[in-house]
Design an enzyme around this catalytic site. Structure first.
Site, PDB file in Angstrom:
ATOM      1  N   ASP A  24      46.353  24.980  16.011  1.00 26.73           N
ATOM      2  CA  ASP A  24      47.338  23.886  15.940  1.00 26.73           C
ATOM      3  C   ASP A  24      48.244  23.974  17.165  1.00 26.73           C
ATOM      4  O   ASP A  24      48.648  25.068  17.580  1.00 26.73           O
ATOM      5  CB  ASP A  24      48.167  24.058  14.652  1.00 26.73           C
ATOM      6  CG  ASP A  24      48.942  22.798  14.265  1.00 26.73           C
ATOM      7  OD1 ASP A  24      48.743  22.317  13.140  1.00 26.73           O
ATOM      8  OD2 ASP A  24      49.765  22.331  15.079  1.00 26.73           O
ATOM      9  N   GLY A  41      53.655  20.609  13.480  1.00 25.22           N
ATOM     10  CA  GLY A  41      53.454  21.589  12.412  1.00 25.22           C
ATOM     11  C   GLY A  41      54.386  22.776  12.600  1.00 25.22           C
ATOM     12  O   GLY A  41      55.212  22.782  13.515  1.00 25.22           O
ATOM     13  N   ILE A  45      43.449  20.494  20.484  1.00 29.44           N
ATOM     14  CA  ILE A  45      42.019  20.147  20.341  1.00 29.44           C
ATOM     15  C   ILE A  45      41.472  19.437  21.575  1.00 29.44           C
ATOM     16  O   ILE A  45      40.263  19.282  21.711  1.00 29.44           O
ATOM     17  CB  ILE A  45      41.736  19.289  19.082  1.00 29.44           C
ATOM     18  CG1 ILE A  45      42.662  18.063  19.014  1.00 29.44           C
ATOM     19  CG2 ILE A  45      41.829  20.123  17.813  1.00 29.44           C
ATOM     20  CD1 ILE A  45      42.226  17.045  17.972  1.00 29.44           C
ATOM     21  N   ASN A  57      44.987  11.447  21.431  1.00 27.67           N
ATOM     22  CA  ASN A  57      45.092  12.626  20.559  1.00 27.67           C
ATOM     23  C   ASN A  57      44.029  12.603  19.449  1.00 27.67           C
ATOM     24  O   ASN A  57      43.337  13.594  19.229  1.00 27.67           O
ATOM     25  CB  ASN A  57      46.492  12.674  19.925  1.00 27.67           C
ATOM     26  CG  ASN A  57      46.824  14.049  19.384  1.00 27.67           C
ATOM     27  OD1 ASN A  57      47.153  14.952  20.130  1.00 27.67           O
ATOM     28  ND2 ASN A  57      46.705  14.216  18.084  1.00 27.67           N
ATOM     29  N   TYR A 109      46.310   3.498  14.750  1.00 32.19           N
ATOM     30  CA  TYR A 109      46.071   4.762  14.035  1.00 32.19           C
ATOM     31  C   TYR A 109      44.812   4.642  13.173  1.00 32.19           C
ATOM     32  O   TYR A 109      43.904   5.487  13.222  1.00 32.19           O
ATOM     33  CB  TYR A 109      47.300   5.083  13.165  1.00 32.19           C
ATOM     34  CG  TYR A 109      47.062   6.114  12.095  1.00 32.19           C
ATOM     35  CD1 TYR A 109      47.020   7.468  12.396  1.00 32.19           C
ATOM     36  CD2 TYR A 109      46.890   5.726  10.760  1.00 32.19           C
ATOM     37  CE1 TYR A 109      46.802   8.422  11.403  1.00 32.19           C
ATOM     38  CE2 TYR A 109      46.687   6.665   9.762  1.00 32.19           C
ATOM     39  CZ  TYR A 109      46.638   8.011  10.085  1.00 32.19           C
ATOM     40  OH  TYR A 109      46.418   8.941   9.105  1.00 32.19           O
ATOM     41  N   ARG A 113      57.978  -3.121   8.457  1.00 31.71           N
ATOM     42  CA  ARG A 113      57.612  -2.169   9.508  1.00 31.71           C
ATOM     43  C   ARG A 113      56.244  -2.591  10.059  1.00 31.71           C
ATOM     44  O   ARG A 113      55.328  -2.860   9.262  1.00 31.71           O
ATOM     45  CB  ARG A 113      57.536  -0.766   8.898  1.00 31.71           C
ATOM     46  CG  ARG A 113      57.433   0.356   9.904  1.00 31.71           C
ATOM     47  CD  ARG A 113      57.490   1.714   9.221  1.00 31.71           C
ATOM     48  NE  ARG A 113      56.354   1.947   8.331  1.00 31.71           N
ATOM     49  CZ  ARG A 113      56.141   3.081   7.673  1.00 31.71           C
ATOM     50  NH1 ARG A 113      56.996   4.089   7.783  1.00 31.71           N
ATOM     51  NH2 ARG A 113      55.096   3.214   6.886  1.00 31.71           N
TER      52      ARG A 113
END
Ligand SMILES: NC(=O)c1ccc[n+]([C@@H]2O[C@H](COP(=O)([O-])OP(=O)(O)OC[C@H]3O[C@@H](n4cnc5c(N)ncnc54)[C@H](O)[C@@H]3O)[C@@H](O)[C@H]2O)c1
Ligand SMILES: O=c1ccn([C@@H]2O[C@H](COP(=O)(O)OP(=O)(O)O[C@H]3O[C@H](CO)[C@@H](O)[C@H](O)[C@H]3O)[C@@H](O)[C@H]2O)c(=O)[nH]1
Length: 350
Positions: A32, A37, A52, A92, A141, A293
């Site tokens: 990670d 996190g 990653i 990402n 996303y 939103r």
């Protein structure tokens, strides 16, 4: 026992899954970058700090640990932010996953459980969503998550990857024994934010959109306890590993891709969540009606029948009150006020 590499295992769902895997006897290696996190959320097994998208760092992990399977949580997670900065999310979440898959191929690891999302379905109808329903993501996303599902499906056909995508609905709650909970910074998820309002840590809770086509005008979601999600990962992994051993379904060289919805099948509106937090905590706080939103579908509720039938998954904490109570106990314990203790004694919850 097999060793599982867990990219994103220092995050909310990943850290709870480490607990469940350890309890089931697996060895774990969390990988990670700690962008969202916490090192101290990895309560067992090995931890390696890395990204990653860094192929050399991944190679070192695969070389130093004998990895049998991967459970991949690492991602940026805020759908609303992805609308404003799509490239960061594709980089990402999509490029990062391709880099991970390439590393798995280099090291001959072909078993993967992938964190997908209910958001792949986009604006679903009013019926509970099944896995074969149309996928029409409405934000970057979710587009990225769906792209990765396609990649996994193609790799299963082409080169023997065995993958399961778990499409979580809204993860919430906290470890019933109080060891872990949700600690995003900044926090954007509804339940922890409402709890912060109940604890007096924020002046009010904003309701994003009151003009949706739902009974009270606010968005409806299916909230699923994080420990129940964690258990589903153990079941998915066991299924893939047993296929590996037996070569069942297919010949030894052929792969498989499958996807499962993980939710309780019960939808709650934003206003119902706020009311539940008020009743569980006994605290009063202000709400403020605000605009929609960007990127929010009106309603997402799961039909998780396939996960029950095929994985044998049975959520234990399906009452919203239990989910909120565990989140409240964890948040108030961390805060040091103990103000959750009036409604919850520390220790195992029913
Ligand atoms: N929380 C939810 O309700 C929900 C719902 C559906 C799907 N998901 C998915 O589940 C997964 C876990 O979600 P979460 O709520 O635990 O999020 P989280 O942010 O708590 O955990 C994600 C972890 O991934 C790490 N990470 C991010 N990018 C990385 C990178 N490039 N390299 C290495 N580590 C990286 C972060 O530091 C973090 O620890 C995500 O893939 C998310 O998209 C979450
Ligand atoms: O201060 C707030 C925060 C949220 N909401 C609303 O509450 C609902 C739930 O929002 P949130 O808790 O942020 O979750 P989602 O946006 O539904 O997304 C979560 O659940 C998705 C699956 O359903 C995952 O894909 C995402 O990663 C995960 O963040 C939405 O209608 C929001 O508009 C508010 O009204 N006020």
């Amino acid at each position: 026992m097999p060793t599982v590499l867990i990219p994103g295992g220092a995050g909310f769902i990943g850290s709870h899954t480490v607990l469940a895997l350890q309890a089931a006897g697996f060895d774990t290696v969390v990988f990670d970058n700690l962008s969202n996190g916490h090192r101290d959320a990895v309560t067992a097994g090995a931890f390696v700090k890395g990204d990653i998208r860094d192929a050399a760092a991944l190679d070192r992990v695969f070389e130093e640990h004998r990895i049998d399977a991967v459970i991949h949580f690492a991602a940026l997670i805020e759908a609303g932010v992805s609308v404003r900065d799509p490239l960061a999310f594709y980089d990402n979440n999509v490029s990062g996953t391709l880099c991970l898959l390439e590393a798995m191929r280099r090291h001959a690891v072909r078993t993967l459980v992938f964190s997908s999302t209910a958001a792949v379905y986009g604006n679903a109808g009013t019926a509970a969503i099944t896995e074969t329903d149309e996928k029409k993501p409405i934000n970057p996303y979710a587009h990225g998550k769906r792209m990765v599902e396609h990649v996994l499906d193609d790799m299963a056909r082409a080169e023997g990857l065995r993958a399961i995508a778990l499409r979580y609905f809204n993860a919430a709650g906290a470890d019933p024994e109080g060891r872990l909970g949700e600690r995003h910074d900044p926090e954007t998820h509804l339940i922890p934010l409402v709890i912060q309002a109940a604890m007096g840590q924020r002046p009010c809770i904003k309701i994003f959109g009151t003009d949706y086509d739902t009974p009270d005008g606010t968005c409806i979601r299916d909230y699923i306890h994080v420990s129940d999600l964690a258990e589903a990962h153990v079941l998915a992994l066991k299924r893939l590993l047993s296929q590996d051993e037996t070569g069942s379904d297919t010949s030894q060289n052929r792969g498989s891709f499958d996807a499962f919805n993980l939710g309780n099948g019960q939808g709650y509106s934003v206003r119902q969540v706020i009311d539940t937090v008020r009743s569980v905590t006994g605290q009063s706080f202000r709400t403020e009606e605000s605009g929609r939103r960007p990127g929010d579908p009106a309603r997402l509720v799961a039909n998780a029948g396939r996960a029950a039938d095929i994985l044998g998954w049975r959520p234990r904490f399906n009452a919203l009150e239990d989910i909120v109570r565990h989140a409240w106990a964890y948040a108030s314990g961390r805060d040091g006020t103990g103000c959750g203790n009036g409604t919850h004694n520390s220790g195992a919850m029913p």
